[in-house]
Write a protein that holds these residues in place. Structure first.
Motif, PDB file in Angstrom:
ATOM      1  N   TYR A 176       0.742  -1.277   0.234  1.00 43.69           N
ATOM      2  CA  TYR A 176      -0.220   0.143   0.406  1.00 43.69           C
ATOM      3  C   TYR A 176       0.492   1.492   0.110  1.00 43.69           C
TER       4      TYR A 176
ATOM      5  N   MET B  24      -7.521  -3.931  -1.066  1.00 44.91           N
ATOM      6  CA  MET B  24      -5.781  -3.393  -2.019  1.00 44.91           C
ATOM      7  C   MET B  24      -5.636  -3.970  -2.879  1.00 44.91           C
TER       8      MET B  24
ATOM      9  N   ARG C  16      -7.969  -1.175  -4.802  1.00 48.64           N
ATOM     10  CA  ARG C  16      -6.771   0.411  -4.440  1.00 48.64           C
ATOM     11  C   ARG C  16      -5.696   0.332  -5.883  1.00 48.64           C
ATOM     12  N   HIS C  17      -5.351  -1.206  -5.719  1.00 49.71           N
ATOM     13  CA  HIS C  17      -3.750  -1.004  -7.319  1.00 49.71           C
ATOM     14  C   HIS C  17      -4.108  -1.000  -7.923  1.00 49.71           C
TER      15      HIS C  17
ATOM     16  N   TYR D  42     -11.214   1.242   5.035  1.00 49.94           N
ATOM     17  CA  TYR D  42     -10.477   1.479   3.345  1.00 49.94           C
ATOM     18  C   TYR D  42     -11.855   0.998   2.524  1.00 49.94           C
TER      19      TYR D  42
END
Length: 372
Positions: free
Chosen positions: A17, A55, A58-59, A97
């Motif tokens: 992250y 994640m 988000r990536h 998140y």
């Protein structure tokens, strides 16, 4: 095969992250691969699996920000469905998140009201965030959304918090530039143009040191916007062309935004033929699925200056009202009022000025977006 402790995987995801937030794509890709290898051998931990999925989400947002792709957008949508359809109840940092990343996703789709609603959910969990860079990321993203919706004081409150944190971390120069651009945009809305240019010049000097052409192009574009707001159209056009030249081999999305602003200013100066050419060039450059917002803007600008069909104009304004993008309704109706004044149709001009005032009132009502 020996099981991997979920806590070890969690540490690796945190490192991943960190690289995502720095837009360090090669490092992020390496860490993503390492996490995926460890996940296969990890002891069962539902929270960690959800964290991993978030994640991945988000990536993909990072990659789509750097180089938008329709195929990647579909992949992001699949991840959203997977997380939403999970039976696992989210709480604490996972809830933060999930809401924060969803807000970013909605923002990337130009669904600004939805983005703000998700950011408000994330904000309720912000006290749990101990990492100062993560807090800065939150304030930066919220400031971006409120800037677009012209909630200027709210945007400035968040963006100053973000910049104060990023300035303490040398490796976040890109975010510093992006913060300075948002601050300048807010100063434009306050009509403090000298303050706007001061911040943009600082941003340009940082971008120049980084040798980042995409950021240099964005700063030049925003300098052009500041001059346009002052009705110094000659200087605005000069900076738009400079921005276009710097961005020629850069991100397509940036070029489209430059085309939107450049052709709009050219129309204001009466250079309709040149503006129309740029509209067509922009529309040819746009991809229907990925750039629908820019395509709508380009078509709308051409409609304002070239169409005499009142029904077409009203339908165009309604499209922006539906999305609650009253800032564009205000600007378009002001433009239409000026056009009708020049034609001597003062009754129609007055009608459009009244619509512009109504749009301003809607923007001011938008302050309630910040309140529960």
């Amino acid at each position: 095969m020996e099981k991997v402790l979920s806590s070890h995987v969690g540490v690796k995801i945190n490192e991943w992250y960190k690289m995502i937030r720095q837009f360090s794509v090669p490092d992020a890709e390496i860490l993503k691969a390492e996490v995926e290898q460890k996940i296969e051998r990890m002891e069962e931990d539902q929270d960690l699996l959800i964290y991993y999925q978030l994640m991945c989400f988000r990536h993909q947002l990072m990659l789509d920000y750097i180089k938008p792709s329709e195929q990647r957008s579909l992949s992001i949508a699949d991840l959203v469905d997977k997380i939403e359809n999970s039976n696992h109840k989210l709480s604490g940092m996972l809830q933060y998140y999930n809401a924060f990343f969803r807000g970013m996703y909605e923002f990337s789709k130009k669904e600004y009201i939805q983005a703000i609603q998700y950011y408000k959910i994330a904000e309720r969990q912000l006290a749990l965030v101990v990492d100062d860079i993560e807090q800065a990321e939150f304030h930066f993203k919220v400031a971006e959304a409120y800037y677009i919706m012209k909630q200027t004081h709210v945007s400035m409150h968040h963006i100053m918090k973000a910049l104060d944190i990023y300035r303490q971390h040398e490796q976040y120069k890109v975010r510093q530039i992006q913060c300075l651009i948002v601050i300048a945009g807010n100063y434009d809305d306050f009509k403090r143009y000298e303050k706007s240019l001061e911040h943009l010049k600082t941003a340009y000097s940082i971008a120049l040191k980084l040798k980042d052409q995409s950021l240099m192009g964005k700063v030049l574009l925003n300098i052009g916007n500041t001059y346009d707001r002052q009705q110094d159209y000659a200087k605005a056009i000069q900076y738009y062309y400079e921005s276009l030249e710097v961005s020629e081999d850069g991100v397509k999305d940036l070029k489209l935004v430059i085309y939107v602003n450049l052709c709009w200013t050219l129309y204001k100066t009466g250079e309709n033929a040149e503006a129309a050419k740029l509209v067509d060039k922009g529309l040819n450059c746009a991809s229907h699925g990925e750039n629908s917002h820019e395509m709508l803007l380009l078509k709308s600008i051409k409609t304002i200056y070239e169409s005499n069909d009142e029904n077409e104009i009203q339908a165009m304004l309604h499209a922006f009202e539906e999305k609650q993008l009253f800032v564009f309704v205000e600007e378009f109706t002001k433009n239409l009022a000026v056009i009708h004044e020049k034609r001597g149709d003062f009754e129609k001009a007055t009608e459009y000025y009244k619509m512009a005032i109504q749009a301003q009132n809607e923007i001011q009502k938008g302050e309630c977006l910040y309140n529960d």
